[in-house]
Write a protein that holds these residues in place. Structure first.
Motif, short mmCIF file in Angstrom:
data_model
loop_
_atom_site.label_atom_id
_atom_site.label_comp_id
_atom_site.label_asym_id
_atom_site.label_seq_id
_atom_site.Cartn_x
_atom_site.Cartn_y
_atom_site.Cartn_z
N MET A 93 9.13 0.57 15.98
CA MET A 93 7.82 0.16 15.53
C MET A 93 6.85 0.08 16.70
SD MET A 93 6.32 -0.61 12.80
CE MET A 93 4.90 -1.38 12.18
N THR A 94 7.35 -0.40 17.85
CA THR A 94 6.46 -0.51 19.01
C THR A 94 6.08 0.87 19.53
OG1 THR A 94 8.36 -0.69 20.48
CG2 THR A 94 7.38 -2.75 19.69
N GLU A 95 6.98 1.85 19.37
CA GLU A 95 6.63 3.21 19.79
C GLU A 95 5.48 3.76 18.95
OE1 GLU A 95 10.01 5.74 19.67
OE2 GLU A 95 11.18 4.49 21.02
N THR A 96 5.48 3.45 17.66
CA THR A 96 4.42 3.90 16.79
C THR A 96 3.10 3.24 17.17
OG1 THR A 96 6.04 4.14 15.01
CG2 THR A 96 3.72 4.16 14.38
N LEU A 97 3.13 1.95 17.45
CA LEU A 97 1.92 1.25 17.86
C LEU A 97 1.40 1.79 19.18
CD1 LEU A 97 2.73 -2.43 16.87
CD2 LEU A 97 1.11 -0.88 15.79
N ASN A 98 2.28 2.05 20.13
CA ASN A 98 1.86 2.62 21.41
C ASN A 98 1.28 4.02 21.22
OD1 ASN A 98 2.58 0.38 22.89
ND2 ASN A 98 4.65 1.12 23.29
N PHE A 99 1.86 4.78 20.27
CA PHE A 99 1.33 6.11 19.99
C PHE A 99 -0.11 6.02 19.50
CE2 PHE A 99 0.56 9.37 16.72
CZ PHE A 99 0.58 10.50 17.52
N PHE A 100 -0.39 5.09 18.58
CA PHE A 100 -1.75 4.97 18.05
C PHE A 100 -2.71 4.39 19.08
CE2 PHE A 100 0.34 5.27 13.85
CZ PHE A 100 -0.43 6.30 13.34
N TYR A 127 -7.32 10.86 16.43
CA TYR A 127 -7.53 10.18 15.16
C TYR A 127 -8.13 11.13 14.12
CZ TYR A 127 -6.44 5.64 17.14
OH TYR A 127 -5.79 4.57 17.71
N LEU A 148 -5.33 13.34 12.84
CA LEU A 148 -4.47 12.65 11.88
C LEU A 148 -5.18 12.47 10.54
CD1 LEU A 148 -2.71 9.96 14.10
CD2 LEU A 148 -1.75 12.04 13.13
N ARG A 198 12.76 16.76 12.61
CA ARG A 198 13.58 15.84 13.40
C ARG A 198 14.30 16.53 14.55
NH1 ARG A 198 16.48 11.11 10.15
NH2 ARG A 198 14.58 9.97 9.67
#
Length: 184
Positions: free
Chosen positions: A1-8, A16, A19, A121
């Motif tokens: 989840m933190t990887e996704t937040l860091n990505f955004f 943006y 996306l 994947r």
């Protein structure tokens, strides 16, 4: 989840926009397939073409974006609408789909979804990073496209023009048919 937040958090405004256009393209494409009315399906296809033109602009291919809007979202969609109205599709004329057809379509769609998830994947399917030193500001210009089109791809270009001429002759023959004429 933190990887996704860091990505955004690390995305630029262009990221943006990419996306947003991607999500809009996917929803429009799903609308093309799932719409019960063919007119709504064509309108969703026009929205898909506009979103793809936005992707072309993000890739610095302005000419392809303009051609996509003019040719596909303009002329081809008018032809699709003309064909749909020319065929005069009615709900009572359409035969109902059998359960076998529905099951086969679900199985094929599921297999396609599994294949796409497997591809995305895979480690080898990661997006390569573009080296900004090798990027040219003349990437999407008409001059470069014309040089490539009329040198390396002249045969496919000419074959596509012959295909378009045959399609136009076929459309004229279908549209010109009288009530008692035979079908081609």
């Amino acid at each position: 989840m933190t990887e996704t937040l860091n990505f955004f958090k690390t995305l630029t405004p262009t990221g943006y926009l990419f996306l947003f256009l991607t999500a809009l393209t996917l929803f429009s494409a799903i609308g093309v397939v799932t719409a019960r009315n063919p007119i709504y399906s064509v309108l969703a296809l026009i929205a898909t073409f506009f979103c793809l033109s936005g992707h072309y602009i993000l890739l610095n291919a302005q000419f392809l974006a303009a051609v996509n809007i003019i040719v596909y979202a303009g002329a081809i969609m008018v032809l699709f609408l003309f064909t749909i109205m020319f065929l005069n599709l009615r709900k009572e004329d359409e035969e109902s789909k059998t359960n076998l057809t529905k099951m086969v379509s679900v199985v094929v769609g599921g297999l396609l979804m599994i294949m796409l998830i497997t591809i995305f994947r895979a480690k080898s399917a990661q997006v390569p990073m573009v080296n900004s030193a090798s990027f040219s500001n003349k990437t999407g210009l008409v001059e470069n496209l014309g040089q490539l089109l009329y040198s390396d791809y002249i045969l496919p270009f000419e074959l596509a023009s012959i295909l378009f001429i045959v399609a136009m002759v076929g459309a004229v023959m279908l549209g010109k048919r009288e009530a008692g004429d035979r079908h081609f």
